[in-house]
Design an enzyme around this catalytic site. Structure first.
Site, PDB file in Angstrom:
ATOM      1  N   TYR A 122      36.039 100.622  90.410  1.00 41.58           N
ATOM      2  CA  TYR A 122      37.138  99.779  90.891  1.00 41.58           C
ATOM      3  C   TYR A 122      38.493 100.323  90.434  1.00 41.58           C
ATOM      4  O   TYR A 122      39.451 100.400  91.217  1.00 41.58           O
ATOM      5  CB  TYR A 122      36.909  98.362  90.366  1.00 41.58           C
ATOM      6  CG  TYR A 122      37.832  97.295  90.884  1.00 41.58           C
ATOM      7  CD1 TYR A 122      37.543  96.593  92.052  1.00 41.58           C
ATOM      8  CD2 TYR A 122      38.987  96.951  90.193  1.00 41.58           C
ATOM      9  CE1 TYR A 122      38.383  95.588  92.513  1.00 41.58           C
ATOM     10  CE2 TYR A 122      39.834  95.946  90.646  1.00 41.58           C
ATOM     11  CZ  TYR A 122      39.523  95.262  91.800  1.00 41.58           C
ATOM     12  OH  TYR A 122      40.361  94.270  92.254  1.00 41.58           O
ATOM     13  N   GLN A 151      39.961  99.490  83.108  1.00 48.39           N
ATOM     14  CA  GLN A 151      39.259  98.299  82.618  1.00 48.39           C
ATOM     15  C   GLN A 151      37.821  98.681  82.272  1.00 48.39           C
ATOM     16  O   GLN A 151      37.134  99.315  83.086  1.00 48.39           O
ATOM     17  CB  GLN A 151      39.263  97.188  83.685  1.00 48.39           C
ATOM     18  CG  GLN A 151      38.332  96.009  83.411  1.00 48.39           C
ATOM     19  CD  GLN A 151      38.675  95.242  82.129  1.00 48.39           C
ATOM     20  OE1 GLN A 151      39.846  95.061  81.781  1.00 48.39           O
ATOM     21  NE2 GLN A 151      37.661  94.820  81.405  1.00 48.39           N
ATOM     22  N   THR A 171      33.994  94.143  94.006  1.00 43.82           N
ATOM     23  CA  THR A 171      33.684  94.715  92.686  1.00 43.82           C
ATOM     24  C   THR A 171      32.178  94.969  92.591  1.00 43.82           C
ATOM     25  O   THR A 171      31.380  94.241  93.195  1.00 43.82           O
ATOM     26  CB  THR A 171      34.066  93.762  91.530  1.00 43.82           C
ATOM     27  OG1 THR A 171      33.495  92.483  91.783  1.00 43.82           O
ATOM     28  CG2 THR A 171      35.553  93.630  91.372  1.00 43.82           C
TER      29      THR A 171
HETATM   30  N1  CAA Z   1      36.442  96.950  75.335  1.00 43.07           N
HETATM   31  C1  CAA Z   1      35.567  97.491  74.438  1.00 43.07           C
HETATM   32  N2  CAA Z   1      34.270  97.149  74.380  1.00 43.07           N
HETATM   33  C2  CAA Z   1      33.833  96.233  75.240  1.00 43.07           C
HETATM   34  C3  CAA Z   1      34.679  95.628  76.188  1.00 43.07           C
HETATM   35  C4  CAA Z   1      36.020  96.019  76.194  1.00 43.07           C
HETATM   36  N3  CAA Z   1      36.904  95.495  77.070  1.00 43.07           N
HETATM   37  N4  CAA Z   1      33.949  94.764  76.919  1.00 43.07           N
HETATM   38  C5  CAA Z   1      32.692  94.818  76.449  1.00 43.07           C
HETATM   39  N5  CAA Z   1      32.633  95.692  75.431  1.00 43.07           N
HETATM   40  C6  CAA Z   1      31.461  96.018  74.621  1.00 43.07           C
HETATM   41  C7  CAA Z   1      30.759  94.768  74.155  1.00 43.07           C
HETATM   42  O1  CAA Z   1      31.410  94.300  72.978  1.00 43.07           O
HETATM   43  C8  CAA Z   1      29.369  95.274  73.894  1.00 43.07           C
HETATM   44  O2  CAA Z   1      29.326  95.978  72.684  1.00 43.07           O
HETATM   45  P1  CAA Z   1      28.042  95.878  71.757  1.00 43.07           P
HETATM   46  O3  CAA Z   1      26.887  96.351  72.587  1.00 43.07           O
HETATM   47  O4  CAA Z   1      28.395  96.774  70.612  1.00 43.07           O
HETATM   48  O5  CAA Z   1      27.940  94.422  71.375  1.00 43.07           O
HETATM   49  C9  CAA Z   1      29.172  96.315  74.988  1.00 43.07           C
HETATM   50  O6  CAA Z   1      30.485  96.667  75.439  1.00 43.07           O
HETATM   51  C10 CAA Z   1      28.377  95.778  76.159  1.00 43.07           C
HETATM   52  O7  CAA Z   1      29.088  94.663  76.685  1.00 43.07           O
HETATM   53  P2  CAA Z   1      28.390  93.643  77.640  1.00 43.07           P
HETATM   54  O8  CAA Z   1      27.274  92.927  76.934  1.00 43.07           O
HETATM   55  O9  CAA Z   1      29.422  92.785  78.293  1.00 43.07           O
HETATM   56  O10 CAA Z   1      27.703  94.662  78.685  1.00 43.07           O
HETATM   57  P3  CAA Z   1      27.099  94.369  80.064  1.00 43.07           P
HETATM   58  O11 CAA Z   1      26.484  95.620  80.543  1.00 43.07           O
HETATM   59  O12 CAA Z   1      26.274  93.120  80.043  1.00 43.07           O
HETATM   60  O13 CAA Z   1      28.381  94.008  80.961  1.00 43.07           O
HETATM   61  C11 CAA Z   1      30.401  94.378  82.083  1.00 43.07           C
HETATM   62  C12 CAA Z   1      29.426  94.925  81.066  1.00 43.07           C
HETATM   63  C13 CAA Z   1      29.724  94.184  83.422  1.00 43.07           C
HETATM   64  C14 CAA Z   1      31.481  95.430  82.216  1.00 43.07           C
HETATM   65  C15 CAA Z   1      30.986  93.033  81.597  1.00 43.07           C
HETATM   66  O14 CAA Z   1      31.505  93.213  80.296  1.00 43.07           O
HETATM   67  C16 CAA Z   1      32.089  92.564  82.513  1.00 43.07           C
HETATM   68  O15 CAA Z   1      31.831  92.025  83.562  1.00 43.07           O
HETATM   69  N6  CAA Z   1      33.346  92.766  82.119  1.00 43.07           N
HETATM   70  C17 CAA Z   1      34.492  92.340  82.918  1.00 43.07           C
HETATM   71  C18 CAA Z   1      34.989  93.442  83.766  1.00 43.07           C
HETATM   72  C19 CAA Z   1      36.219  92.953  84.464  1.00 43.07           C
HETATM   73  O16 CAA Z   1      37.237  92.624  83.864  1.00 43.07           O
HETATM   74  N7  CAA Z   1      36.193  92.927  85.778  1.00 43.07           N
HETATM   75  C20 CAA Z   1      37.310  92.456  86.524  1.00 43.07           C
HETATM   76  C21 CAA Z   1      36.824  91.742  87.733  1.00 43.07           C
HETATM   77  S1  CAA Z   1      38.145  90.896  88.563  1.00 43.07           S
HETATM   78  C22 CAA Z   1      38.997  92.109  89.279  1.00 43.07           C
HETATM   79  O17 CAA Z   1      38.648  93.250  89.274  1.00 43.07           O
HETATM   80  C23 CAA Z   1      40.247  91.706  89.996  1.00 43.07           C
HETATM   81  C24 CAA Z   1      41.408  92.461  89.528  1.00 43.07           C
HETATM   82  O18 CAA Z   1      41.903  93.319  90.239  1.00 43.07           O
HETATM   83  C25 CAA Z   1      42.015  92.125  88.242  1.00 43.07           C
END
Ligand code: CAA
Length: 240
Positions: A147, A141, A86
């Site tokens: 990804y 996602q 990722t």
């Molecule tokens: N839906 C809508 N809005 C969302 C959201 C979602 N799912 N997630 C975050 N946001 C919003 C936040 O609320 C925030 O809004 P505000 O600025 O208005 O407060 C904004 O997006 C920014 O969010 P972050 O502070 O989290 O932003 P960031 O840049 O620091 O990080 C990110 C973003 C890297 C995507 C982080 O949220 C993250 O790591 N998310 C998880 C992603 C994920 O699920 N990855 C899966 C990995 S495991 C895998 O991939 C295996 C598999 O096959 C399942």
């Protein structure tokens, strides 16, 4: 003689569980890994399963690595394309390298490994390819355009190659895991992960062994009529 299976990313996480499950089914297993030599050595010491180092995103390395496994064990009959990385980030912050690396390894790896092994399976009239997709390739996602695109590509790749392999006894299927208790999921920020787990009807992360069980079925003799399918193992988080 035992059939031979290569599991990419096969020394850690979901891949480790798959290597063990296939070994327990009677396959001779070759576990590929890319970087963590220390963990690979510990895996081999603990299991007796030989580990092979190459980058699945490197086309020539896949051809050479698979040729080495065939030289060591006679043929390659099963490939589990599990290796994946990722580079999460919202699109406006994502770099081209973040995009390209995920496409190169996660999706390119499937092509490279199939190019190296599918012709032999086809010639011998038996083969199993299982590609590890993802719930995030099915549903999308936030923060994963790279990804999700690569994993979604894997599901299309699976259905296309299944059509090419069907009349030669080569099945090609995908598993779409949900959130599993691996290092990859542990890297998701805790507050984000908590919200994700709250949406899993079964109420917990999955275990690597629960994915491996599905792979073992798809690689078995009895699964010869199953091809081009996607088995979702995600605790009910996404149903379609
Ligand atoms: N839906 C809508 N809005 C969302 C959201 C979602 N799912 N997630 C975050 N946001 C919003 C936040 O609320 C925030 O809004 P505000 O600025 O208005 O407060 C904004 O997006 C920014 O969010 P972050 O502070 O989290 O932003 P960031 O840049 O620091 O990080 C990110 C973003 C890297 C995507 C982080 O949220 C993250 O790591 N998310 C998880 C992603 C994920 O699920 N990855 C899966 C990995 S495991 C895998 O991939 C295996 C598999 O096959 C399942």
């Amino acid at each position: 003689m035992a059939r031979v299976a290569i599991v990419t990313g096969g020394t850690r996480g979901i891949g480790e569980a798959i290597s063990l499950a296939l070994r327990d089914l009677g396959f001779t297993v070759a576990a590929n890994y890319a970087g963590n030599a220390e963990k690979a050595k510990a895996f081999t010491d603990a299991t007796g399963i030989k580990a092979y180092r190459w980058d699945v995103g490197d086309h020539q390395a896949c051809l050479d690595g698979c040729a080495q496994v065939a030289a060591d064990f006679g043929s390659v009959d099963v490939v589990v394309n599990n290796a994946g990385v990722t580079r999460d980030g919202v699109l406006h912050k994502m770099t081209f390298d973040d995009w390209n690396e995920v496409m190169r390894i996660n999706l390119g790896g499937c092509f490279n490994m199939a190019k190296a092994t599918f012709p032999g399976m086809r010639d011998r009239g038996w083969g199993r390819i299982v590609n590890i997709g993802s719930i995030n390739g099915q549903a999308g996602q936030y923060g994963q355009v790279n990804y999700a695109a690569a994993k979604s590509g894997i599901h299309g790749f699976t259905k296309a190659l299944a059509q090419e392999g069907a009349k030669y006894g080569v099945t090609v299927n995908a598993i779409a895991p949900g959130y599993i208790d691996t290092d990859m999921v542990a890297a998701v920020p805790p507050a984000v992960l908590e919200k994700i787990v709250a949406k899993i009807p079964v109420g917990r992360l999955g275990h690597a062994s629960e994915i491996a069980r599905g792979v073992a079925f798809l690689c078995s003799e009895e699964a010869g009529f199953v091809t081009g399918s996607t088995l979702s193992i995600n605790g009910g988080q996404h149903m379609y």
